[in-house]
Design a protein around this motif. Structure first.
Motif, PDB file in Angstrom:
ATOM      1  N   UNK A 154       0.857  -1.177   0.000  1.00 56.68           N
ATOM      2  CA  UNK A 154       0.000   0.000   0.000  1.00 56.68           C
ATOM      3  C   UNK A 154       0.904   1.241   0.000  1.00 56.68           C
ATOM      4  N   UNK A 155       0.270   2.424  -0.085  1.00 55.68           N
ATOM      5  CA  UNK A 155       1.035   3.669  -0.214  1.00 55.68           C
ATOM      6  C   UNK A 155       2.011   3.873   0.943  1.00 55.68           C
ATOM      7  N   UNK A 156       1.550   3.584   2.157  1.00 56.41           N
ATOM      8  CA  UNK A 156       2.408   3.790   3.329  1.00 56.41           C
ATOM      9  C   UNK A 156       3.686   2.949   3.236  1.00 56.41           C
ATOM     10  N   UNK A 157       3.545   1.670   2.917  1.00 51.84           N
ATOM     11  CA  UNK A 157       4.704   0.774   2.879  1.00 51.84           C
ATOM     12  C   UNK A 157       5.578   1.008   1.652  1.00 51.84           C
ATOM     13  N   UNK A 158       4.964   1.476   0.563  1.00 53.01           N
ATOM     14  CA  UNK A 158       5.780   1.848  -0.595  1.00 53.01           C
ATOM     15  C   UNK A 158       6.670   3.029  -0.239  1.00 53.01           C
ATOM     16  N   UNK A 159       6.094   4.035   0.418  1.00 51.87           N
ATOM     17  CA  UNK A 159       6.873   5.211   0.786  1.00 51.87           C
ATOM     18  C   UNK A 159       7.932   4.863   1.825  1.00 51.87           C
ATOM     19  N   UNK A 160       7.582   4.003   2.751  1.00 51.68           N
ATOM     20  CA  UNK A 160       8.554   3.568   3.759  1.00 51.68           C
ATOM     21  C   UNK A 160       9.724   2.844   3.093  1.00 51.68           C
ATOM     22  N   UNK A 161       9.425   1.975   2.137  1.00 53.17           N
ATOM     23  CA  UNK A 161      10.476   1.250   1.400  1.00 53.17           C
ATOM     24  C   UNK A 161      11.350   2.222   0.617  1.00 53.17           C
ATOM     25  N   UNK A 213       7.154  16.555   0.786  1.00 55.77           N
ATOM     26  CA  UNK A 213       8.456  17.129   0.451  1.00 55.77           C
ATOM     27  C   UNK A 213       9.117  17.727   1.688  1.00 55.77           C
ATOM     28  N   UNK A 214       8.344  18.457   2.475  1.00 56.71           N
ATOM     29  CA  UNK A 214       8.883  19.037   3.709  1.00 56.71           C
ATOM     30  C   UNK A 214       9.378  17.934   4.635  1.00 56.71           C
ATOM     31  N   UNK A 215       8.625  16.847   4.711  1.00 55.61           N
ATOM     32  CA  UNK A 215       9.025  15.736   5.569  1.00 55.61           C
ATOM     33  C   UNK A 215      10.331  15.114   5.085  1.00 55.61           C
ATOM     34  N   UNK A 216      10.499  15.006   3.777  1.00 57.14           N
ATOM     35  CA  UNK A 216      11.752  14.467   3.249  1.00 57.14           C
ATOM     36  C   UNK A 216      12.920  15.379   3.600  1.00 57.14           C
ATOM     37  N   UNK A 226      19.234   5.855  14.427  1.00 53.91           N
ATOM     38  CA  UNK A 226      18.231   6.842  14.862  1.00 53.91           C
ATOM     39  C   UNK A 226      17.443   7.385  13.675  1.00 53.91           C
ATOM     40  N   UNK A 227      18.108   7.492  12.532  1.00 52.26           N
ATOM     41  CA  UNK A 227      17.406   7.936  11.328  1.00 52.26           C
ATOM     42  C   UNK A 227      16.362   6.911  10.912  1.00 52.26           C
ATOM     43  N   UNK A 228      16.692   5.632  11.008  1.00 49.02           N
ATOM     44  CA  UNK A 228      15.725   4.575  10.679  1.00 49.02           C
ATOM     45  C   UNK A 228      14.488   4.685  11.576  1.00 49.02           C
ATOM     46  N   UNK A 229      14.731   4.923  12.857  1.00 47.74           N
ATOM     47  CA  UNK A 229      13.610   5.065  13.799  1.00 47.74           C
ATOM     48  C   UNK A 229      12.801   6.310  13.465  1.00 47.74           C
ATOM     49  N   UNK A 236       4.683   6.961  10.002  1.00 50.76           N
ATOM     50  CA  UNK A 236       3.492   6.403  10.645  1.00 50.76           C
ATOM     51  C   UNK A 236       2.583   7.538  11.122  1.00 50.76           C
ATOM     52  N   UNK A 237       3.195   8.550  11.729  1.00 51.31           N
ATOM     53  CA  UNK A 237       2.422   9.689  12.218  1.00 51.31           C
ATOM     54  C   UNK A 237       1.734  10.420  11.072  1.00 51.31           C
ATOM     55  N   UNK A 238       2.469  10.622   9.973  1.00 49.86           N
ATOM     56  CA  UNK A 238       1.904  11.337   8.833  1.00 49.86           C
ATOM     57  C   UNK A 238       0.692  10.625   8.266  1.00 49.86           C
ATOM     58  N   UNK A 239       0.801   9.322   8.100  1.00 51.24           N
ATOM     59  CA  UNK A 239      -0.322   8.576   7.536  1.00 51.24           C
ATOM     60  C   UNK A 239      -1.473   8.463   8.527  1.00 51.24           C
ATOM     61  N   UNK A 240      -1.160   8.423   9.813  1.00 52.04           N
ATOM     62  CA  UNK A 240      -2.229   8.405  10.813  1.00 52.04           C
ATOM     63  C   UNK A 240      -3.020   9.706  10.776  1.00 52.04           C
TER      64      UNK A 240
END
Length: 218
Positions: free
Chosen positions: A80-87, A159-162, A179-182, A189-193
């Motif tokens: 889904x979109x969330x996991x694609x963006x996370x990947x 974009x701002x988040x990136x 720490x970056x991974x976390x 997760x917060x953004x999609x929530x």
């Protein structure tokens, strides 16, 4: 030694990054850059108008390398979109880490912060198109103008988040940049929530039902 007859974009990117890392600055001129790397100056202009354009291309090359790697992953296509963006984030930041010395130099120009913004301008365009392609779900209000605003807000926020994540990664001193991974996991997760429309849809649907029932009773 005979000069090189052909030069690719990747050749120029490699030459340029090597020069910057060895000298801590950009080449003085395209002429000198071409001479040092044994090719005719005119060949440079077949690909780039100047060094600024080349610098922008470097970051879009990182971006496309990440997408190309993801394209070879069969699981990614079903995400889904969330996991694609996370990947994408994990893959993109692995590539940034492999080129960290150059990225830090290019983006950590405290004396000329606008240079860093210009270096990422092409990346913003490419990344924005990628976010649009994910078709992140928004609340359907059946108002074209509002839907456009929602989509534009998602793109600009992404974009701002990136950018914020890149800055966090640049300042990260943890082993393996754990720490970056976390940060990536929790921030996405917060953004999609926040943009999760399901609870709101339920409220609106219930409101429509009540309104319809009230009208029928009247």
């Amino acid at each position: 030694m005979a000069k090189k007859k052909t030069i690719t974009e990747n050749n120029l990117i490699d030459f340029y990054m090597d020069y910057v890392l060895e000298h801590g600055k950009s080449p003085h001129s395209v002429y000198k850059f071409a001479k040092d790397n044994n090719f005719e100056e005119a060949l440079f202009y077949n690909h780039f108008g100047n060094f600024k354009a080349l610098e922008q291309k470097i970051f879009t090359a990182f971006f496309h390398n990440a997408l190309n790697l993801l394209a070879t992953n069969e699981d990614y296509q079903s995400f889904d979109a969330r996991n694609k963006l996370l990947s994408f984030y994990y893959t993109f930041f692995e590539i940034l880490t492999a080129n960290r010395s150059y990225v830090i130099h290019a983006l950590n120009s405290e004396d000329k912060p606008l240079n860093a913004i210009k270096s990422l301008s092409k990346l913003k365009s490419e990344f924005s198109d990628y976010i649009k392609s994910l078709e992140i779900e928004t609340f359907n209000i059946d108002q074209e103008q509002i839907e456009k605003i929602q989509q534009r807000t998602i793109v600009e926020t992404a974009w701002l988040q990136l950018l914020v994540t890149i800055k966090f990664w640049m300042d990260d001193t943890s082993a393996g940049f754990e720490k970056t991974d976390i940060f990536i996991e929790k921030s996405l997760k917060t953004s999609f929530d926040v943009i999760n429309t399901q609870p709101l849809k339920s409220v609106i649907d219930f409101g429509k039902f009540l309104f319809k029932e009230r009208m029928q009773m009247n």
